[in-house]
Design a protein around this motif. Sequence first.
Motif, PDB file in Angstrom:
ATOM      1  N   THR A  28      79.996 -81.762   3.527  1.00 48.11           N
ATOM      2  CA  THR A  28      79.228 -82.831   2.893  1.00 48.11           C
ATOM      3  C   THR A  28      79.726 -83.043   1.468  1.00 48.11           C
ATOM      4  N   LYS A  30      77.952 -83.023  -1.111  1.00 45.93           N
ATOM      5  CA  LYS A  30      77.281 -82.038  -1.965  1.00 45.93           C
ATOM      6  C   LYS A  30      78.056 -80.720  -1.994  1.00 45.93           C
ATOM      7  N   GLN A  31      78.543 -80.284  -0.817  1.00 46.97           N
ATOM      8  CA  GLN A  31      79.321 -79.041  -0.750  1.00 46.97           C
ATOM      9  C   GLN A  31      80.623 -79.174  -1.538  1.00 46.97           C
ATOM     10  N   ASP A  33      81.267 -81.260  -4.053  1.00 49.10           N
ATOM     11  CA  ASP A  33      81.026 -81.422  -5.489  1.00 49.10           C
ATOM     12  C   ASP A  33      80.656 -80.122  -6.186  1.00 49.10           C
ATOM     13  N   LYS A  34      80.112 -79.161  -5.453  1.00 49.26           N
ATOM     14  CA  LYS A  34      79.677 -77.901  -6.060  1.00 49.26           C
ATOM     15  C   LYS A  34      80.842 -76.968  -6.390  1.00 49.26           C
ATOM     16  N   THR A  35      81.992 -77.219  -5.816  1.00 51.25           N
ATOM     17  CA  THR A  35      83.125 -76.297  -5.970  1.00 51.25           C
ATOM     18  C   THR A  35      84.292 -77.002  -6.652  1.00 51.25           C
ATOM     19  N   ASP A  36      85.013 -76.248  -7.436  1.00 51.62           N
ATOM     20  CA  ASP A  36      86.199 -76.753  -8.120  1.00 51.62           C
ATOM     21  C   ASP A  36      87.253 -77.180  -7.088  1.00 51.62           C
ATOM     22  N   ARG A  37      87.930 -78.286  -7.353  1.00 50.50           N
ATOM     23  CA  ARG A  37      88.941 -78.811  -6.423  1.00 50.50           C
ATOM     24  C   ARG A  37      90.048 -77.793  -6.147  1.00 50.50           C
ATOM     25  N   TRP A  40      88.981 -75.248  -3.628  1.00 53.56           N
ATOM     26  CA  TRP A  40      89.059 -75.741  -2.243  1.00 53.56           C
ATOM     27  C   TRP A  40      90.496 -75.710  -1.739  1.00 53.56           C
TER      28      TRP A  40
END
Length: 98
Positions: A28, A30-31, A33-37, A40
Motif C-alpha cells: 500500500t 502507506k507502507q 511512505d513509511k520506509t526510506d526508498r 526498499w
Amino acid sequence: MICFNGAFTSQAFENHTERMIKEISSLTAKQIDKTDRDAWVDFYYSRYEIAPIEIHPETMRIDLQEQEVSIYNQWHMLTGRAPEYVTSNIRGIMLYSI
C-alpha cells in the motif's frame, strides 16, 4: 531458483520477475511512505538477487573430435512437415563436465 532442469532459463527469470512485481505491487502507499526508498531498494535487491551463472573450466574435459549434433529446426513448428531436428557433423571443441 530452478534452472537447467527442463525449463528454459528465460522462463525461470520471467517467473522470478513476475513474483517480484506482484509482491511490490501488493504494497500500500502507506507502507511505502513509511520506509526510506533506499531501504526498499536494498531489501528487494537482496531478496530477489540472482547469482550469476558460473562456469568452472577446471572441471571440464575438452574433446576435439567430430561430433554429430542435433539442431532444432524452426520450420518444424511453422509447417509441421519439416523434421523436428536436423543433424549435422560438427568439428570443434566439445566441453564435457566431469
